[in-house]
Design an enzyme around this catalytic site. Structure first.
Site, PDB file in Angstrom:
ATOM      1  N   LYS A  14       0.824  -1.215   0.000  1.00 16.32           N
ATOM      2  CA  LYS A  14       0.000   0.000   0.000  1.00 16.32           C
ATOM      3  C   LYS A  14       0.861   1.268   0.000  1.00 16.32           C
ATOM      4  O   LYS A  14       0.625   2.180  -0.777  1.00 16.32           O
ATOM      5  CB  LYS A  14      -0.941   0.032   1.220  1.00 16.32           C
ATOM      6  CG  LYS A  14      -1.879  -1.164   1.322  1.00 16.32           C
ATOM      7  CD  LYS A  14      -2.873  -1.021   2.464  1.00 16.32           C
ATOM      8  CE  LYS A  14      -2.271  -1.025   3.852  1.00 16.32           C
ATOM      9  NZ  LYS A  14      -1.611  -2.291   4.256  1.00 16.32           N
ATOM     10  N   ARG A  89      -9.743   0.355   9.316  1.00 13.86           N
ATOM     11  CA  ARG A  89      -9.334  -1.007   9.669  1.00 13.86           C
ATOM     12  C   ARG A  89     -10.393  -1.705  10.500  1.00 13.86           C
ATOM     13  O   ARG A  89     -10.186  -2.852  10.902  1.00 13.86           O
ATOM     14  CB  ARG A  89      -8.045  -0.949  10.474  1.00 13.86           C
ATOM     15  CG  ARG A  89      -6.786  -1.240   9.626  1.00 13.86           C
ATOM     16  CD  ARG A  89      -5.653  -0.999  10.526  1.00 13.86           C
ATOM     17  NE  ARG A  89      -4.455  -1.688  10.416  1.00 13.86           N
ATOM     18  CZ  ARG A  89      -3.324  -1.145   9.927  1.00 13.86           C
ATOM     19  NH1 ARG A  89      -3.331   0.002   9.319  1.00 13.86           N
ATOM     20  NH2 ARG A  89      -2.210  -1.795  10.022  1.00 13.86           N
ATOM     21  N   ARG A 128      11.598  -5.962   4.480  1.00 16.50           N
ATOM     22  CA  ARG A 128      11.451  -4.529   4.738  1.00 16.50           C
ATOM     23  C   ARG A 128      12.036  -4.169   6.106  1.00 16.50           C
ATOM     24  O   ARG A 128      12.622  -3.108   6.283  1.00 16.50           O
ATOM     25  CB  ARG A 128       9.950  -4.177   4.686  1.00 16.50           C
ATOM     26  CG  ARG A 128       9.630  -2.724   4.959  1.00 16.50           C
ATOM     27  CD  ARG A 128       8.162  -2.421   4.718  1.00 16.50           C
ATOM     28  NE  ARG A 128       7.303  -2.792   5.844  1.00 16.50           N
ATOM     29  CZ  ARG A 128       5.976  -2.663   5.858  1.00 16.50           C
ATOM     30  NH1 ARG A 128       5.347  -2.209   4.802  1.00 16.50           N
ATOM     31  NH2 ARG A 128       5.279  -3.005   6.920  1.00 16.50           N
ATOM     32  N   ARG A 134      11.557  -0.500  11.690  1.00 14.13           N
ATOM     33  CA  ARG A 134      10.325  -0.740  12.460  1.00 14.13           C
ATOM     34  C   ARG A 134      10.449  -2.044  13.241  1.00 14.13           C
ATOM     35  O   ARG A 134      10.619  -3.112  12.652  1.00 14.13           O
ATOM     36  CB  ARG A 134       9.125  -0.832  11.514  1.00 14.13           C
ATOM     37  CG  ARG A 134       8.697   0.491  10.948  1.00 14.13           C
ATOM     38  CD  ARG A 134       7.515   0.325  10.007  1.00 14.13           C
ATOM     39  NE  ARG A 134       6.383  -0.369  10.593  1.00 14.13           N
ATOM     40  CZ  ARG A 134       5.233  -0.537   9.963  1.00 14.13           C
ATOM     41  NH1 ARG A 134       5.052  -0.059   8.744  1.00 14.13           N
ATOM     42  NH2 ARG A 134       4.248  -1.176  10.549  1.00 14.13           N
ATOM     43  N   ARG A 146      -0.116  -9.251  13.866  1.00 12.26           N
ATOM     44  CA  ARG A 146      -0.759  -8.192  13.067  1.00 12.26           C
ATOM     45  C   ARG A 146      -1.750  -8.815  12.086  1.00 12.26           C
ATOM     46  O   ARG A 146      -2.807  -8.254  11.807  1.00 12.26           O
ATOM     47  CB  ARG A 146       0.305  -7.353  12.336  1.00 12.26           C
ATOM     48  CG  ARG A 146       1.022  -6.399  13.302  1.00 12.26           C
ATOM     49  CD  ARG A 146       2.379  -5.979  12.801  1.00 12.26           C
ATOM     50  NE  ARG A 146       2.335  -5.109  11.637  1.00 12.26           N
ATOM     51  CZ  ARG A 146       3.399  -4.887  10.842  1.00 12.26           C
ATOM     52  NH1 ARG A 146       4.542  -5.471  11.102  1.00 12.26           N
ATOM     53  NH2 ARG A 146       3.287  -4.081   9.815  1.00 12.26           N
TER      54      ARG A 146
HETATM   55  P1  AMP Z   1       0.745   0.139   9.546  1.00 13.44           P
HETATM   56  O1  AMP Z   1       1.915   1.018   9.281  1.00 13.44           O
HETATM   57  O2  AMP Z   1      -0.447   0.505   8.728  1.00 13.44           O
HETATM   58  O3  AMP Z   1       1.082  -1.333   9.445  1.00 13.44           O
HETATM   59  O4  AMP Z   1       0.321   0.389  11.075  1.00 13.44           O
HETATM   60  C1  AMP Z   1       1.212   0.143  12.148  1.00 13.44           C
HETATM   61  C2  AMP Z   1       0.436   0.060  13.464  1.00 13.44           C
HETATM   62  O5  AMP Z   1      -0.246   1.303  13.692  1.00 13.44           O
HETATM   63  C3  AMP Z   1      -0.672  -0.985  13.492  1.00 13.44           C
HETATM   64  O6  AMP Z   1      -0.176  -2.268  13.847  1.00 13.44           O
HETATM   65  C4  AMP Z   1      -1.610  -0.401  14.539  1.00 13.44           C
HETATM   66  O7  AMP Z   1      -1.125  -0.618  15.849  1.00 13.44           O
HETATM   67  C5  AMP Z   1      -1.531   1.095  14.247  1.00 13.44           C
HETATM   68  N1  AMP Z   1      -2.562   1.534  13.260  1.00 13.44           N
HETATM   69  C6  AMP Z   1      -2.351   2.030  12.015  1.00 13.44           C
HETATM   70  N2  AMP Z   1      -3.513   2.339  11.396  1.00 13.44           N
HETATM   71  C7  AMP Z   1      -4.498   2.019  12.281  1.00 13.44           C
HETATM   72  C8  AMP Z   1      -5.916   2.078  12.222  1.00 13.44           C
HETATM   73  N3  AMP Z   1      -6.581   2.515  11.142  1.00 13.44           N
HETATM   74  N4  AMP Z   1      -6.604   1.672  13.325  1.00 13.44           N
HETATM   75  C9  AMP Z   1      -5.960   1.244  14.444  1.00 13.44           C
HETATM   76  N5  AMP Z   1      -4.635   1.128  14.534  1.00 13.44           N
HETATM   77  C10 AMP Z   1      -3.886   1.521  13.475  1.00 13.44           C
END
Ligand code: AMP
Length: 191
Positions: A14, A89, A128, A134, A146
């Site tokens: 994404k 989400r 990655r 991260r 996740r």
């Molecule tokens: P991502 O970079 O999208 O994989 O997000 C990393 C972390 O941020 C996730 O594992 C969640 O803990 C938090 N996070 C990101 N977007 C959301 C969302 N829309 N709702 C809740 N938690 C989020």
């Protein structure tokens, strides 16, 4: 203004695709994960609240996430629209997004989902993790957690958007360029 939701599991591509699409369609790219990480790095109150959940590979509660997203939209009303990445989400977030877009008079053109098999994605994330810095990208157990969060809370959104006739799936396996071409084909048809 328009809004597009880029949907897919962690590692589906994404973020990479959003970099191309935001330029092509003059959109503000909002990645909720990036906004949380920015706040974490800068030690803001929001960052502190989110950290507990992010460290456990859980979703940050809807109330916190939805308010943050609304702020980001409010601050960025200067382009042709928005490309959301990592949001919504949960069903509650999707409903909140719908209300927000209506209030702001932004036309929701649809959801584009990048599809790929879990084993391919886990390998991509581990790769990655070598450069992203991260912590949640470097431990296979955390990555699997996740995915559990995704399956339980986020996957139901596919049915939710399919029911509204606005879910469009795209094969997420291929070169970056191939996938950009597929996504653009779908978006051109939608807008
Ligand atoms: P991502 O970079 O999208 O994989 O997000 C990393 C972390 O941020 C996730 O594992 C969640 O803990 C938090 N996070 C990101 N977007 C959301 C969302 N829309 N709702 C809740 N938690 C989020």
């Amino acid at each position: 203004m328009i809004a597009i939701v880029l949907f897919g599991k962690p590692g589906a591509g994404k973020g990479t695709q959003a970099e191309f699409l935001k330029e092509k369609y003059n959109l503000t790219h909002i990645s909720t994960g990036d906004v949380f990480r920015y706040n974490l790095k800068n030690g803001t109150e929001l960052g502190k609240q989110a950290k507990v959940f992010m460290d456990r590979a859980e979703l940050v509660p809807d109330s916190i996430t939805i308010d943050m997203l609304a702020d980001e939209v409010e601050k960025n009303m200067d382009k042709a629209g928005f490309l959301f990445d990592g949001f919504p989400r949960t069903i509650q977030q999707a409903e909140a997004l719908e209300a927000l877009l209506k209030e702001k008079n932004i036309r929701f053109v649809g959801t584009v989902g990048l599809e790929a098999n879990d084993d391919v994605l886990v390998q991509r994330i581990l790769e990655r993790g070598k450069t992203s810095g991260r912590a949640d990208d470097q431990d296979e157990k955390i990555i699997r957690s996740r995915y559990e969060e995704y399956n339980e809370k986020t996957a139901p959104l596919i049915d939710y958007y399919t029911g509204k006739n606005c879910y469009n799936s795209v094969d997420g396996i291929g070169t970056v360029e191939e996938i950009t071409t597929r996504l653009s084909g779908v978006i051109d048809r939608l807008i």
